[in-house]
Design an enzyme around this catalytic site. Structure first.
Site, short mmCIF file in Angstrom:
data_model
loop_
_atom_site.label_atom_id
_atom_site.label_comp_id
_atom_site.label_asym_id
_atom_site.label_seq_id
_atom_site.Cartn_x
_atom_site.Cartn_y
_atom_site.Cartn_z
N ILE A 1 0.83 -1.12 0.13
CA ILE A 1 -0.10 -0.04 0.08
C ILE A 1 1.03 1.27 0.03
CG2 ILE A 1 -1.89 1.23 1.37
CD1 ILE A 1 -2.62 -1.68 2.48
N TYR B 1 -0.34 -7.82 16.85
CA TYR B 1 -0.74 -7.03 15.51
C TYR B 1 -1.89 -6.17 16.02
CZ TYR B 1 -1.91 -5.37 11.09
OH TYR B 1 -2.54 -4.53 10.07
N LYS C 1 -2.37 -1.78 16.17
CA LYS C 1 -3.04 -0.93 15.45
C LYS C 1 -4.08 -0.36 16.29
CE LYS C 1 -1.33 -1.40 11.84
NZ LYS C 1 -0.90 -0.26 10.91
N1 LIG Z 1 -3.14 -5.10 3.56
C1 LIG Z 1 -4.27 -4.86 4.31
O1 LIG Z 1 -5.30 -5.43 3.78
C2 LIG Z 1 -4.35 -4.18 5.56
C3 LIG Z 1 -5.25 -4.15 6.43
C4 LIG Z 1 -5.39 -3.25 7.39
C5 LIG Z 1 -4.11 -2.26 7.45
N2 LIG Z 1 -2.99 -2.44 6.72
C6 LIG Z 1 -1.88 -1.69 7.25
O2 LIG Z 1 -1.43 -1.10 5.82
C7 LIG Z 1 0.02 -0.73 6.03
C8 LIG Z 1 0.42 -1.43 4.87
O3 LIG Z 1 0.17 -2.56 4.78
P1 LIG Z 1 0.48 -3.41 3.51
O4 LIG Z 1 -0.38 -4.66 3.44
O5 LIG Z 1 1.20 -2.70 2.45
O6 LIG Z 1 1.94 -4.18 4.05
P2 LIG Z 1 3.48 -4.89 3.45
O7 LIG Z 1 3.05 -5.10 1.82
O8 LIG Z 1 3.72 -5.91 4.11
O9 LIG Z 1 4.33 -3.86 3.41
C9 LIG Z 1 4.85 -3.45 4.75
C10 LIG Z 1 5.80 -2.38 4.60
O10 LIG Z 1 6.05 -1.78 6.11
C11 LIG Z 1 7.68 -2.11 5.93
N3 LIG Z 1 8.10 -2.29 7.12
C12 LIG Z 1 7.88 -3.51 7.70
N4 LIG Z 1 8.80 -3.46 9.01
C13 LIG Z 1 9.39 -2.47 8.88
C14 LIG Z 1 10.32 -1.65 9.88
N5 LIG Z 1 10.77 -2.46 10.98
N6 LIG Z 1 10.72 -0.51 9.65
C15 LIG Z 1 10.57 0.11 8.50
N7 LIG Z 1 9.42 -0.36 7.57
C16 LIG Z 1 9.12 -1.68 7.89
C17 LIG Z 1 8.00 -3.12 4.97
O11 LIG Z 1 9.22 -3.07 4.48
P3 LIG Z 1 10.01 -4.17 3.87
O12 LIG Z 1 9.61 -4.20 2.43
O13 LIG Z 1 11.43 -3.81 4.13
O14 LIG Z 1 9.52 -5.46 4.51
C18 LIG Z 1 7.04 -2.71 3.94
O15 LIG Z 1 7.46 -1.65 3.01
C19 LIG Z 1 0.47 -1.47 7.26
O16 LIG Z 1 0.42 -0.43 8.26
C20 LIG Z 1 -0.61 -2.43 7.65
O17 LIG Z 1 -0.89 -2.70 9.06
C21 LIG Z 1 -2.95 -3.28 5.70
#
Ligand SMILES: NC(=O)c1ccc[n+]([C@@H]2O[C@H](COP(=O)([O-])OP(=O)(O)OC[C@H]3O[C@@H](n4cnc5c(N)ncnc54)[C@H](OP(=O)(O)O)[C@@H]3O)[C@@H](O)[C@H]2O)c1
Length: 307
Positions: free
Chosen positions: A27, A175, A179
């Protein structure tokens, strides 16, 4: 508040600088791409220079004149957060800080950040608390902090006395707690900003259920999930949307000129849809939770917030 916000027709953002944590993947990548497409300068704060480089090349393929930079940030280390904040401050004034990055720990064993807090809440909440605190003075007048909440807060009830999973640890519970804390922090920040009449804003967004499998293809980015993850996404993602659309609520929080301090945007049909105003679970909006969270975070980070 205007209805009918069109996420595909953003207002021009030339001259604005936006920081996106985790802007290299998922995202966060699409938030960065969409904001760059509207003319914003985007600073991708990410732990891997290689992955940030792939994201920057991918955005440049679509937005050739994009102004993009990478700053190294590991949210699970306060030393890294401090270094990143110093580097990012050089880009001031910042128009938005999007606290998007999020980690989910796969292991069933409770793990710690470099500074000794439970890893999930430590990275997702405490790391962003410290980053926001250190960067707040660099935010422009009217600048915005945007936190990334989650519907996991509707699935797992907050146990505020065990936020750090000291009594019981389950990865998804931790997790969801992270949040709850992210939501509680950004709403507490909104209250503190309002109380002192500061022109800056704190907002929240959540993406619904957003997967790479259902997103527009971005080689090296949308195809990076492990096979098991891709199978799970393919099986469940149809009820949600791609991560490109999952970016829309956060992009609206950054770009909507009518957005106000304390607002929360999410998909219109909860798991998917155009970004509309939504409400958090009641516990996130509880001022007592916000105040306790704040005191705990200041104590754990040793950083005092400037408002
Ligand atoms: N996808 C969903 O349906 C969903 C639903 C509710 C909320 N969210 C929230 O939306 C946000 C993005 O989710 P996403 O689905 O895009 O997740 P994602 O594809 O797993 O991407 C997560 C991002 O966070 C980075 N990250 C993880 N650990 C980190 C750290 N220690 N320091 C700095 N960066 C770090 C990752 O970097 P690396 O590439 O280096 O791992 C990646 O850029 C998150 O906050 C998640 O909780 C997502």
């Amino acid at each position: 508040m205007r209805d009918g916000w069109d996420p595909r027709a953003l207002p021009p953002l030339a001259g604005r600088t936006v920081v996106v944590t985790g802007g290299n993947a998922g995202i966060g990548y699409f938030i960065s791409e969409q904001l760059a497409g509207a003319g914003a300068r985007v600073v991708i704060a990410a732990r891997s220079a290689e992955k940030a480089g792939i994201a920057i090349s991918s955005i440049r393929e679509r937005v050739p004149d994009a102004s993009l930079a990478h700053v190294r940030l590991d949210l699970t280390s306060l030393a890294s957060v401090r270094e990143a904040a110093e580097e990012i401050a050089a880009f001031r004034p910042l128009h938005a800080l999007v606290n998007n990055a999020g980690l989910v720990v796969a292991s069933r064993r409770r793990q710690l950040t470099a500074d000794g807090s439970e890893l999930t809440v430590g990275g997702n909440f405490l790391g962003h608390f410290a980053l926001t605190t250190l960067l707040f003075p660099a935010l422009a007048e009217g600048g915005r902090v945007v936190g990334m909440g989650s519907d996991s807060t509707l699935m797992v009830r907050l146990d505020a006395d065990d936020l750090w999973s000291e009594r019981r640890y389950r990865p998804f519970r931790a997790y969801a707690f992270s949040k709850h804390a992210v939501q509680g922090f950004h709403l507490e920040l909104a209250r503190r900003i309002a109380a002192v009449g500061d022109p800056r804003m704190s907002l929240l967004a959540h993406p619904g259920w957003a997967t790479n499998s259902y997103a527009s293809r971005r080689p090296g980015i949308t195809d990076r999930d492990p096979v098991g993850g891709r199978v799970f996404e393919a099986a469940t993602g149809w009820v949600g949307q791609g991560k490109d659309r999952g970016a829309w609520p956060a992009v609206r929080a950054v770009a909507d000129p009518d957005a106000e301090n304390g607002m929360y945007f999410g998909p219109s049909r909860r798991l998917a849809g155009a970004p509309v105003l939504t409400t958090p679970v009641a516990s996130s909006a509880d001022p007592a939770f916000g105040a306790a969270l704040w005191a705990d975070a200041e104590q754990r980070t040793g950083i005092r917030f400037p408002v």
